[in-house]
Design a protein around this motif. Structure first.
Motif, PDB file in Angstrom:
ATOM      1  N   VAL A 242       7.602  -3.931  42.971  1.00  0.00           N
ATOM      2  CA  VAL A 242       7.082  -5.130  42.757  1.00  0.00           C
ATOM      3  C   VAL A 242       6.310  -5.817  43.799  1.00  0.00           C
ATOM      4  N   LEU A 243       5.196  -6.015  43.610  1.00  0.00           N
ATOM      5  CA  LEU A 243       4.456  -7.047  44.562  1.00  0.00           C
ATOM      6  C   LEU A 243       4.592  -8.267  44.238  1.00  0.00           C
ATOM      7  N   ILE A 244       5.094  -9.204  45.153  1.00  0.00           N
ATOM      8  CA  ILE A 244       5.360 -10.553  44.947  1.00  0.00           C
ATOM      9  C   ILE A 244       4.258 -11.496  45.726  1.00  0.00           C
ATOM     10  N   LEU A 245       3.718 -12.331  44.981  1.00  0.00           N
ATOM     11  CA  LEU A 245       2.811 -13.352  45.495  1.00  0.00           C
ATOM     12  C   LEU A 245       3.308 -14.678  45.424  1.00  0.00           C
ATOM     13  N   GLU A 246       3.252 -15.231  46.830  1.00  0.00           N
ATOM     14  CA  GLU A 246       4.063 -16.600  46.759  1.00  0.00           C
ATOM     15  C   GLU A 246       3.249 -17.717  47.238  1.00  0.00           C
ATOM     16  N   PRO A 247       2.364 -18.148  46.384  1.00  0.00           N
ATOM     17  CA  PRO A 247       1.650 -19.585  46.670  1.00  0.00           C
ATOM     18  C   PRO A 247       2.576 -20.697  46.933  1.00  0.00           C
ATOM     19  N   SER A 248       1.780 -21.821  47.489  1.00  0.00           N
ATOM     20  CA  SER A 248       2.624 -22.825  47.668  1.00  0.00           C
ATOM     21  C   SER A 248       1.749 -24.077  47.682  1.00  0.00           C
ATOM     22  N   GLY A 249       2.391 -25.190  47.480  1.00  0.00           N
ATOM     23  CA  GLY A 249       1.432 -26.508  47.576  1.00  0.00           C
ATOM     24  C   GLY A 249       0.743 -26.823  46.232  1.00  0.00           C
ATOM     25  N   ARG A 250      -0.289 -27.372  46.373  1.00  0.00           N
ATOM     26  CA  ARG A 250      -0.964 -27.517  45.177  1.00  0.00           C
ATOM     27  C   ARG A 250      -2.285 -26.690  44.770  1.00  0.00           C
ATOM     28  N   MET A 251      -1.995 -26.075  43.564  1.00  0.00           N
ATOM     29  CA  MET A 251      -3.118 -24.990  43.047  1.00  0.00           C
ATOM     30  C   MET A 251      -4.194 -25.873  42.277  1.00  0.00           C
ATOM     31  N   THR A 252      -5.227 -26.109  42.879  1.00  0.00           N
ATOM     32  CA  THR A 252      -6.381 -26.767  42.333  1.00  0.00           C
ATOM     33  C   THR A 252      -7.595 -26.005  42.320  1.00  0.00           C
ATOM     34  N   ILE A 253      -8.865 -26.389  41.787  1.00  0.00           N
ATOM     35  CA  ILE A 253     -10.000 -25.746  41.766  1.00  0.00           C
ATOM     36  C   ILE A 253     -10.400 -25.631  43.299  1.00  0.00           C
ATOM     37  N   GLY A 254     -11.215 -24.452  43.524  1.00  0.00           N
ATOM     38  CA  GLY A 254     -11.522 -24.530  44.792  1.00  0.00           C
ATOM     39  C   GLY A 254     -10.821 -23.295  45.437  1.00  0.00           C
ATOM     40  N   GLU A 255     -10.382 -23.666  46.607  1.00  0.00           N
ATOM     41  CA  GLU A 255      -9.692 -22.815  47.405  1.00  0.00           C
ATOM     42  C   GLU A 255      -8.339 -22.018  47.055  1.00  0.00           C
ATOM     43  N   ALA A 256      -7.442 -22.889  46.477  1.00  0.00           N
ATOM     44  CA  ALA A 256      -6.437 -22.184  45.658  1.00  0.00           C
ATOM     45  C   ALA A 256      -6.662 -21.329  44.874  1.00  0.00           C
ATOM     46  N   ASP A 257      -7.366 -21.495  43.773  1.00  0.00           N
ATOM     47  CA  ASP A 257      -7.685 -20.689  42.455  1.00  0.00           C
ATOM     48  C   ASP A 257      -8.386 -19.398  43.171  1.00  0.00           C
ATOM     49  N   TYR A 258      -9.343 -19.643  44.077  1.00  0.00           N
ATOM     50  CA  TYR A 258     -10.151 -18.493  44.705  1.00  0.00           C
ATOM     51  C   TYR A 258      -9.108 -17.591  45.341  1.00  0.00           C
ATOM     52  N   ALA A 259      -7.842 -18.319  46.144  1.00  0.00           N
ATOM     53  CA  ALA A 259      -7.015 -17.546  46.817  1.00  0.00           C
ATOM     54  C   ALA A 259      -6.208 -16.837  45.810  1.00  0.00           C
ATOM     55  N   LEU A 260      -5.901 -17.314  44.592  1.00  0.00           N
ATOM     56  CA  LEU A 260      -5.030 -16.323  43.690  1.00  0.00           C
ATOM     57  C   LEU A 260      -6.254 -15.426  43.104  1.00  0.00           C
ATOM     58  N   LYS A 261      -7.137 -15.692  43.018  1.00  0.00           N
ATOM     59  CA  LYS A 261      -8.055 -14.545  42.371  1.00  0.00           C
ATOM     60  C   LYS A 261      -8.254 -13.220  43.291  1.00  0.00           C
ATOM     61  N   LYS A 262      -8.382 -13.716  44.886  1.00  0.00           N
ATOM     62  CA  LYS A 262      -8.446 -12.560  45.848  1.00  0.00           C
ATOM     63  C   LYS A 262      -7.160 -12.123  45.797  1.00  0.00           C
ATOM     64  N   ALA A 263      -6.129 -12.514  45.881  1.00  0.00           N
ATOM     65  CA  ALA A 263      -4.874 -11.893  45.802  1.00  0.00           C
ATOM     66  C   ALA A 263      -4.446 -10.866  44.808  1.00  0.00           C
ATOM     67  N   VAL A 264      -4.893 -11.374  43.688  1.00  0.00           N
ATOM     68  CA  VAL A 264      -4.842 -10.203  42.599  1.00  0.00           C
ATOM     69  C   VAL A 264      -5.660  -9.229  42.528  1.00  0.00           C
ATOM     70  N   ARG A 265      -6.980  -9.493  43.023  1.00  0.00           N
ATOM     71  CA  ARG A 265      -7.894  -8.603  43.192  1.00  0.00           C
ATOM     72  C   ARG A 265      -7.378  -7.315  44.133  1.00  0.00           C
ATOM     73  N   GLY A 266      -6.857  -7.932  45.327  1.00  0.00           N
ATOM     74  CA  GLY A 266      -6.081  -7.105  46.224  1.00  0.00           C
ATOM     75  C   GLY A 266      -5.109  -6.210  45.704  1.00  0.00           C
ATOM     76  N   ALA A 267      -4.373  -6.795  44.644  1.00  0.00           N
ATOM     77  CA  ALA A 267      -3.044  -6.142  44.290  1.00  0.00           C
ATOM     78  C   ALA A 267      -3.459  -5.073  43.249  1.00  0.00           C
ATOM     79  N   VAL A 268      -4.487  -5.180  42.586  1.00  0.00           N
ATOM     80  CA  VAL A 268      -5.422  -4.201  41.653  1.00  0.00           C
ATOM     81  C   VAL A 268      -5.774  -3.205  42.326  1.00  0.00           C
ATOM     82  N   GLU A 269      -6.566  -3.532  43.442  1.00  0.00           N
ATOM     83  CA  GLU A 269      -7.096  -2.533  44.249  1.00  0.00           C
ATOM     84  C   GLU A 269      -6.147  -1.674  45.096  1.00  0.00           C
ATOM     85  N   ALA A 270      -4.907  -2.073  45.197  1.00  0.00           N
ATOM     86  CA  ALA A 270      -3.769  -1.433  45.797  1.00  0.00           C
ATOM     87  C   ALA A 270      -2.773  -0.653  44.858  1.00  0.00           C
TER      88      ALA A 270
END
Length: 96
Positions: free
Chosen positions: A11-39
């Motif tokens: 199991v790959l566990i992603l652990e975001p923190s703080g405020r998940m809002t438009i811009g940096e945070a939602d892009y970070a989630l997209k990037k992390a998930v893309r990396g998970a799929v590629e792996a």
């Protein structure tokens, strides 16, 4: 914003923190998930215990992430919902 990640067995566990809002945070989630799929991660858990707020953009990215992982033969689960985030997911009918 970087989203810390670790593995526990298969199991790959992603652990975001703080405020998940438009811009940096939602892009970070997209990037992390893309990396998970590629792996070739097939089981992904997003631990939201340290997320204090989530806006509609982050919610949309969470849904998109679930679809992306499913289309690649995987499954996405979430855990650790703070009350405010849990309420948002309940109101939108996404908490099952």
């Amino acid at each position: 914003m970087e989203i810390p990640q670790r593995t526990d067995g298969d199991v790959l566990i992603l652990e975001p923190s703080g405020r998940m809002t438009i811009g940096e945070a939602d892009y970070a989630l997209k990037k992390a998930v893309r990396g998970a799929v590629e792996a070739n991660a097939r089981k992904v858990l997003i631990n939201l215990s340290a997320v204090t707020y989530m806006d509609s953009a982050a919610l949309g990215e969470l849904l998109s992430s679930r679809q992306t992982i499913a289309e690649n033969g995987g499954v996405l689960r979430i855990c650790g919902l703070q009350e405010r985030v849990r309420t948002l997911l309940e109101i939108t009918g996404l908490l099952s």
